[in-house]
Design an enzyme around this catalytic site. Structure first.
Site, PDB file in Angstrom:
ATOM      1  CB  SER A 163     -22.403   6.212  -7.272  1.00  0.00           C
ATOM      2  OG  SER A 163     -23.216   6.285  -8.240  1.00  0.00           O
ATOM      3  CG  ASP A 332     -18.098   5.001 -14.092  1.00  0.00           C
ATOM      4  OD1 ASP A 332     -19.019   5.023 -14.894  1.00  0.00           O
ATOM      5  OD2 ASP A 332     -18.156   5.342 -12.908  1.00  0.00           O
ATOM      6  CG  HIS A 362     -20.965   3.534 -11.651  1.00  0.00           C
ATOM      7  ND1 HIS A 362     -20.326   4.785 -11.278  1.00  0.00           N
ATOM      8  CD2 HIS A 362     -21.755   3.736 -10.612  1.00  0.00           C
ATOM      9  CE1 HIS A 362     -20.698   5.440 -10.521  1.00  0.00           C
ATOM     10  NE2 HIS A 362     -22.020   4.660 -10.099  1.00  0.00           N
TER      11      HIS A 362
HETATM   12  N1  LIG Z   1     -24.606  -0.844  -7.215  1.00  0.00           N
HETATM   13  C1  LIG Z   1     -24.647   0.705  -6.692  1.00  0.00           C
HETATM   14  C2  LIG Z   1     -24.291   1.428  -7.984  1.00  0.00           C
HETATM   15  C3  LIG Z   1     -24.933   2.800  -7.798  1.00  0.00           C
HETATM   16  O1  LIG Z   1     -24.201   3.808  -7.920  1.00  0.00           O
HETATM   17  C4  LIG Z   1     -25.861   1.062  -6.132  1.00  0.00           C
HETATM   18  O2  LIG Z   1     -26.898   0.194  -6.324  1.00  0.00           O
HETATM   19  O3  LIG Z   1     -26.025   1.860  -5.423  1.00  0.00           O
END
Ligand SMILES: N[C@@H](CCO)C(=O)O
Ligand SMILES: CC(=O)SCCNC(=O)CCNC(=O)[C@H](O)C(C)(C)COP(=O)(O)OP(=O)(O)OC[C@H]1O[C@@H](n2cnc3c(N)ncnc32)[C@H](O)[C@@H]1OP(=O)(O)O
Length: 382
Positions: A163, A332, A362
């Protein structure tokens, strides 16, 4: 014969005072003044980071782990009793084997987990608040390069992240191609798309429109913009999961006894999925600073590895000598697999996208990262 085992646990303060580094304990590196990509400056920046394992003599076994939006440097347990967010993946004998590799994770600039951010104090002792400079992913990487210098790491064996951590890993390779041998980008793209910027904009607006936001200078006030931050998290969390998963888990079910939803009166109750989102919202609001959420969200909106290099082709032309592993979560809906395919195709060398198969979307990069273990062991950590 009885073996006496001595377990020593360190708190952050004790660890900082020690001249050796216990695994998984937050430490702080003062890195001096810093001028941001967009021109703002801070007179001093401190980086909070953790390490696991031992750097070998030629410093060739260092692995950098980049956390996502609301993650932090605590990726694995070590001497700390607190579980890390990639605990099953990083540690002795695990995929990222801390018996072989020296693992480093740093909290991103602008956050609230140990690195300088909006809640940090200026030289007069006032929180930076609204005066905290606009921050980009490049800023994160340029400051992390100072950490690498301080630790004696000229070249990372691997930079790895999911991410926003994937954006940081990719930016590391493009910004300092000579300092990265392997780059692992999970559930991320070469640039934030209009769709990703749009979801982020709603989150940013939710915080800014909270009356307690006070233009970002709320630290001395009685209340903080936790309502706005909670709304931001609710929306974000929906994008981190799939419609199918939410439907399967919660359907139209009512939460506990309090819920007459669906009763003949159609009286307003509370759906289970609402309760779930409320929980995710309050959990984040209790652990995260709204200004940091804004700074990091807007840094991710600005993510574009081509910036400063002419075109994406020119930017990625720089990473010809870097070995890549690009991975996506098949379901995702925030960072689409097609975007990972496009990134892989744009790299100078052939690269096949590896898939995490998960119904949840995701967040599969957190819950199912171990699905990449075989590919990583073969092509990166062999
Ligand atoms: N759950 C992750 C998802 C974001 O990529 C976060 O809060 O960083
Ligand atoms: C890279 C990083 O961001 S690392 C930092 C760690 N990440 C985070 O903290 C992000 C926030 N958390 C998450 O995104 C997720 O919890 C993950 C991805 C880590 C784990 O996902 P899952 O195991 O699928 O858990 P899920 O998202 O379903 O959440 C479970 C929580 O919802 C709660 N919950 C489930 N149903 C309901 C309901 N009907 N009402 C209220 N709460 C509910 C559970 O009690 C549990 O609470 P807890 O987390 O306080 O123990």
């Amino acid at each position: 014969m009885t073996l006496e085992t001595k377990v020593v646990l360190y708190d952050a303060e004790t660890a900082a005072a020690l001249d050796f580094a216990p695994d998984g304990i937050l430490r702080h590196l003062p890195t001096g003044a810093y001028t941001f990509e967009t021109g703002g400056t801070l007179p001093s920046v401190v980086l909070g980071y953790e390490t696991w394992g031992t750097l070998n003599e030629d410093a060739s076994n260092a692995v950098f782990i980049a956390h996502a939006l609301t993650g932090d440097s605590h990726v694995a347990r070590g001497a700390s009793t607190e579980a890390g967010w990639w605990d099953g993946f990083i540690g002795p004998g695990k995929t990222v084997d801390t018996d072989r590799f020296f693992v480093v994770a740093a909290n991103m600039i602008g956050g609230c987990s140990g690195t300088t951010g909006p809640a940090s104090l200026d030289p007069e002792g006032k929180p930076w608040g609204s005066r905290f400079p606009f921050t980009t992913i490049k800023d994160s990487v340029r400051l992390e390069a100072r950490l690498a210098d301080a630790l004696g790491i000229q070249t990372w064996h691997t930079v790895l992240g999911g991410s926003m951590g994937g954006a940081r890993a990719l930016e590391w390779a493009v910004e300092f191609p000579e300092r990265v041998r392997n780059c692992v980008v999970v559930a991320c793209t070469a640039e934030s798309s209009a769709d990703q910027i749009a979801f982020a904009q709603v989150q940013s607006a939710a915080i800014r429109l909270d009356p307690d936001f006070a233009g970002g200078d709320y630290y001395a006030n009685d209340s903080v913009p936790s309502a706005g931050l909670g709304v931001a998290r609710r929306l974000a969390h929906v994008t981190y999961r799939t419609a199918a998963e939410l439907d399967l888990r919660f359907g139209r079910n009512a939460q506990g006894e309090e819920l007459p939803v669906g009763s003949p009166s159609l009286e307003r109750g509370r759906y289970q999925v609402e309760s779930y989102l409320d929980h995710q919202a309050s959990k984040l609001a209790n652990r995260f600073d709204a200004n940091s959420y804004l700074v990091l969200t807007e840094a991710l909106m600005s993510h574009d590895v081509a910036r400063g290099h002419g075109s994406l082709e020119d930017a990625l032309g720089r990473v010809e000598d870097v070995n890549f592993l690009v991975a996506a979560v098949d379901s995702d809906r925030l960072y689409w697999p097609e975007q990972s395919e496009r990134l892989a195709k744009s790299l100078p060398n052939p690269c096949t996208v590896q898939y995490i198969t998960s119904p949840i979307g995701h967040d599969g990069f957190l819950t199912d990262i171990e699905q990449l273990s075989d590919s990583l062991s073969e092509s990166i950590f062999s």
